[in-house]
Motif scaffolding. Structure first.
Motif, PDB file in Angstrom:
ATOM      1  N   ALA A  38      89.636 -24.012  28.457  1.00  9.84           N
ATOM      2  CA  ALA A  38      89.244 -23.863  27.157  1.00  9.84           C
ATOM      3  C   ALA A  38      89.274 -22.213  26.824  1.00  9.84           C
ATOM      4  O   ALA A  38      89.034 -21.404  27.669  1.00  9.84           O
ATOM      5  CB  ALA A  38      87.775 -24.431  27.104  1.00  9.84           C
ATOM      6  N   GLY A  39      89.488 -22.105  25.648  1.00  9.28           N
ATOM      7  CA  GLY A  39      89.676 -20.672  25.167  1.00  9.28           C
ATOM      8  C   GLY A  39      90.749 -20.618  24.070  1.00  9.28           C
ATOM      9  O   GLY A  39      91.318 -21.426  23.647  1.00  9.28           O
ATOM     10  N   ASN A  40      90.596 -19.488  23.517  1.00  7.35           N
ATOM     11  CA  ASN A  40      91.298 -19.234  22.427  1.00  7.35           C
ATOM     12  C   ASN A  40      92.048 -17.698  22.509  1.00  7.35           C
ATOM     13  O   ASN A  40      91.580 -16.764  22.148  1.00  7.35           O
ATOM     14  CB  ASN A  40      90.574 -19.100  21.072  1.00  7.35           C
ATOM     15  N   PRO A  41      93.317 -17.599  23.060  1.00  4.46           N
ATOM     16  CA  PRO A  41      94.061 -18.795  23.297  1.00  4.46           C
ATOM     17  C   PRO A  41      93.693 -19.351  24.601  1.00  4.46           C
ATOM     18  O   PRO A  41      92.989 -18.602  25.542  1.00  4.46           O
ATOM     19  CB  PRO A  41      95.734 -18.487  23.502  1.00  4.46           C
ATOM     20  N   PRO A  42      94.175 -20.652  24.994  1.00  2.00           N
ATOM     21  CA  PRO A  42      93.790 -21.474  26.168  1.00  2.00           C
ATOM     22  C   PRO A  42      94.483 -20.583  27.605  1.00  2.00           C
ATOM     23  O   PRO A  42      95.687 -20.299  27.183  1.00  2.00           O
ATOM     24  CB  PRO A  42      93.864 -22.671  26.191  1.00  2.00           C
ATOM     25  N   MET A  43      93.981 -20.594  28.523  1.00  2.00           N
ATOM     26  CA  MET A  43      94.706 -20.146  29.752  1.00  2.00           C
ATOM     27  C   MET A  43      95.412 -21.474  30.154  1.00  2.00           C
ATOM     28  O   MET A  43      94.889 -22.527  30.506  1.00  2.00           O
ATOM     29  CB  MET A  43      93.826 -19.440  30.711  1.00  2.00           C
ATOM     30  N   VAL A  44      96.820 -21.394  30.854  1.00  2.00           N
ATOM     31  CA  VAL A  44      97.548 -22.504  31.189  1.00  2.00           C
ATOM     32  C   VAL A  44      98.275 -22.029  32.502  1.00  2.00           C
ATOM     33  O   VAL A  44      98.777 -20.857  32.420  1.00  2.00           O
ATOM     34  CB  VAL A  44      98.345 -22.780  30.017  1.00  2.00           C
ATOM     35  N   TRP A  45      98.173 -23.066  33.378  1.00  2.00           N
ATOM     36  CA  TRP A  45      98.824 -22.827  34.549  1.00  2.00           C
ATOM     37  C   TRP A  45      99.931 -23.831  34.809  1.00  2.00           C
ATOM     38  O   TRP A  45      99.559 -24.944  34.414  1.00  2.00           O
ATOM     39  CB  TRP A  45      97.919 -22.939  35.714  1.00  2.00           C
ATOM     40  N   PHE A  46     100.944 -23.576  35.497  1.00  2.00           N
ATOM     41  CA  PHE A  46     102.147 -24.563  35.804  1.00  2.00           C
ATOM     42  C   PHE A  46     102.409 -24.338  37.176  1.00  2.00           C
ATOM     43  O   PHE A  46     102.248 -23.547  37.909  1.00  2.00           O
ATOM     44  CB  PHE A  46     103.565 -24.431  34.862  1.00  2.00           C
ATOM     45  N   ALA A  47     102.818 -25.470  37.839  1.00  2.00           N
ATOM     46  CA  ALA A  47     103.232 -25.575  39.083  1.00  2.00           C
ATOM     47  C   ALA A  47     104.164 -26.746  39.498  1.00  2.00           C
ATOM     48  O   ALA A  47     104.097 -27.772  38.944  1.00  2.00           O
ATOM     49  CB  ALA A  47     101.853 -25.916  40.110  1.00  2.00           C
ATOM     50  N   ASP A  48     104.760 -26.803  40.548  1.00  2.00           N
ATOM     51  CA  ASP A  48     105.779 -27.626  40.954  1.00  2.00           C
ATOM     52  C   ASP A  48     105.142 -28.628  42.095  1.00  2.00           C
ATOM     53  O   ASP A  48     105.314 -29.617  42.041  1.00  2.00           O
ATOM     54  CB  ASP A  48     106.758 -27.057  41.799  1.00  2.00           C
ATOM     55  N   THR A  49     103.888 -28.340  42.504  1.00  2.00           N
ATOM     56  CA  THR A  49     103.292 -29.236  43.611  1.00  2.00           C
ATOM     57  C   THR A  49     101.499 -29.244  43.121  1.00  2.00           C
ATOM     58  O   THR A  49     101.246 -28.101  42.842  1.00  2.00           O
ATOM     59  CB  THR A  49     103.467 -28.626  44.970  1.00  2.00           C
ATOM     60  N   PRO A  50     100.989 -30.101  43.701  1.00  2.00           N
ATOM     61  CA  PRO A  50      99.687 -30.236  43.418  1.00  2.00           C
ATOM     62  C   PRO A  50      98.840 -28.946  44.412  1.00  2.00           C
ATOM     63  O   PRO A  50      97.723 -28.492  43.831  1.00  2.00           O
ATOM     64  CB  PRO A  50      99.133 -31.380  43.780  1.00  2.00           C
ATOM     65  N   GLY A  51      99.619 -28.713  45.506  1.00  2.00           N
ATOM     66  CA  GLY A  51      98.942 -27.774  46.329  1.00  2.00           C
ATOM     67  C   GLY A  51      98.809 -26.106  45.635  1.00  2.00           C
ATOM     68  O   GLY A  51      97.973 -25.395  45.509  1.00  2.00           O
ATOM     69  N   SER A  52     100.055 -26.042  44.784  1.00  2.00           N
ATOM     70  CA  SER A  52     100.107 -24.750  44.251  1.00  2.00           C
ATOM     71  C   SER A  52      99.222 -24.628  42.917  1.00  2.00           C
ATOM     72  O   SER A  52      98.740 -23.649  42.990  1.00  2.00           O
ATOM     73  CB  SER A  52     101.611 -24.557  43.702  1.00  2.00           C
ATOM     74  N   LEU A  53      99.270 -25.475  42.299  1.00  2.00           N
ATOM     75  CA  LEU A  53      98.279 -25.535  41.268  1.00  2.00           C
ATOM     76  C   LEU A  53      96.764 -25.616  41.635  1.00  2.00           C
ATOM     77  O   LEU A  53      95.931 -24.760  41.333  1.00  2.00           O
ATOM     78  CB  LEU A  53      98.264 -27.126  40.300  1.00  2.00           C
ATOM     79  N   CYS A  54      96.587 -26.185  42.734  1.00  2.00           N
ATOM     80  CA  CYS A  54      95.103 -25.992  43.432  1.00  2.00           C
ATOM     81  C   CYS A  54      95.107 -24.343  43.743  1.00  2.00           C
ATOM     82  O   CYS A  54      93.873 -23.994  43.300  1.00  2.00           O
ATOM     83  CB  CYS A  54      95.055 -26.848  44.521  1.00  2.00           C
ATOM     84  N   GLY A  55      95.705 -23.938  44.513  1.00  2.00           N
ATOM     85  CA  GLY A  55      95.802 -22.554  44.784  1.00  2.00           C
ATOM     86  C   GLY A  55      95.620 -21.620  43.268  1.00  2.00           C
ATOM     87  O   GLY A  55      94.710 -20.682  43.442  1.00  2.00           O
ATOM     88  N   GLN A  56      96.300 -21.728  42.507  1.00  2.00           N
ATOM     89  CA  GLN A  56      96.019 -21.215  41.294  1.00  2.00           C
ATOM     90  C   GLN A  56      94.887 -21.043  40.606  1.00  2.00           C
ATOM     91  O   GLN A  56      94.317 -20.403  39.998  1.00  2.00           O
ATOM     92  CB  GLN A  56      97.553 -21.518  40.164  1.00  2.00           C
ATOM     93  N   LEU A  57      94.297 -22.360  40.565  1.00  2.00           N
ATOM     94  CA  LEU A  57      93.047 -22.655  39.888  1.00  2.00           C
ATOM     95  C   LEU A  57      92.068 -22.038  40.786  1.00  2.00           C
ATOM     96  O   LEU A  57      90.901 -21.506  40.181  1.00  2.00           O
ATOM     97  CB  LEU A  57      92.823 -24.286  39.869  1.00  2.00           C
ATOM     98  N   PHE A  58      92.102 -22.058  42.137  1.00  2.00           N
ATOM     99  CA  PHE A  58      91.076 -21.549  42.960  1.00  2.00           C
ATOM    100  C   PHE A  58      90.951 -19.891  42.602  1.00  2.00           C
ATOM    101  O   PHE A  58      90.024 -19.604  42.295  1.00  2.00           O
ATOM    102  CB  PHE A  58      91.394 -21.687  44.270  1.00  2.00           C
ATOM    103  N   MET A  59      92.092 -19.362  42.724  1.00  2.00           N
ATOM    104  CA  MET A  59      92.211 -18.144  42.357  1.00  2.00           C
ATOM    105  C   MET A  59      91.757 -17.532  40.866  1.00  2.00           C
ATOM    106  O   MET A  59      90.758 -16.597  40.972  1.00  2.00           O
ATOM    107  CB  MET A  59      93.495 -17.322  42.514  1.00  2.00           C
ATOM    108  N   ALA A  60      91.938 -18.618  39.952  1.00  2.00           N
ATOM    109  CA  ALA A  60      91.270 -18.131  38.630  1.00  2.00           C
ATOM    110  C   ALA A  60      89.971 -18.231  38.745  1.00  2.00           C
ATOM    111  O   ALA A  60      89.149 -17.650  37.941  1.00  2.00           O
ATOM    112  CB  ALA A  60      91.990 -19.416  37.660  1.00  2.00           C
ATOM    113  N   GLN A  61      89.188 -19.167  39.451  1.00  2.00           N
ATOM    114  CA  GLN A  61      87.936 -19.500  39.417  1.00  2.00           C
ATOM    115  C   GLN A  61      87.427 -18.023  40.350  1.00  2.00           C
ATOM    116  O   GLN A  61      86.188 -17.584  39.943  1.00  2.00           O
ATOM    117  CB  GLN A  61      87.450 -20.465  40.366  1.00  2.00           C
ATOM    118  N   VAL A  62      87.847 -17.544  41.266  1.00  2.00           N
ATOM    119  CA  VAL A  62      87.550 -16.158  42.057  1.00  2.00           C
ATOM    120  C   VAL A  62      87.661 -15.176  41.226  1.00  2.00           C
ATOM    121  O   VAL A  62      86.575 -14.641  41.009  1.00  2.00           O
ATOM    122  CB  VAL A  62      88.347 -16.191  43.214  1.00  2.00           C
TER     123      VAL A  62
END
Length: 83
Positions: A38-62
Motif C-alpha cells: 500500500a502507498g501512494n504510489p505503491p511499491m511494487v516488486w516483480f520476480a521470476d521465482t517465488p524464492g526471488s520474490l520472497c527475498g525481495q519482500l524480506f529485504m523490503a521489510q528489513v
C-alpha cells in the motif's frame, strides 16, 4: 513434474508467501510473480521465482523496519517447528 504438480506447487508457494507477508498483495500471472504494498504510489516488486520474490519482500521489510514473523502452521510438533 506434471502440469498439475506444477500448479499445486505454485499455489502452495503463493499461499506461503501470503502468510509470510500479509501486508502485501501477492499474485502470479504469465510466468511472473508480483507483490505490491500500500502507498501512494505503491511499491511494487516483480520476480521470476517465488524464492526471488520472497527475498525481495524480506529485504523490503528489513529496510522499512517492519517485522517478519514466523509462519503460522497447524503443526506444533516435528523437528522443523520453530520454538
Amino acid at each position: 513434474m506434471t502440469p498439475d504438480d506444477e500448479a499445486r506447487e505454485r499455489m502452495r508457494a503463493l499461499d506461503l508467501l501470503r502468510k509470510a507477508f500479509p501486508d502485501y498483495r501477492i499474485v502470479y500471472g504469465n510466468g511472473r510473480w508480483a507483490a505490491a504494498a500500500a502507498g501512494n504510489p505503491p511499491m511494487v516488486w516483480f520476480a521470476d521465482t517465488p524464492g526471488s520474490l520472497c527475498g525481495q519482500l524480506f529485504m523490503a521489510q528489513v529496510r522499512s523496519g517492519g517485522e517478519v514473523g514466523p509462519f503460522p502452521t497447524g503443526r506444533e510438533s516435528g523437528s522443523q517447528a520453530a520454538r
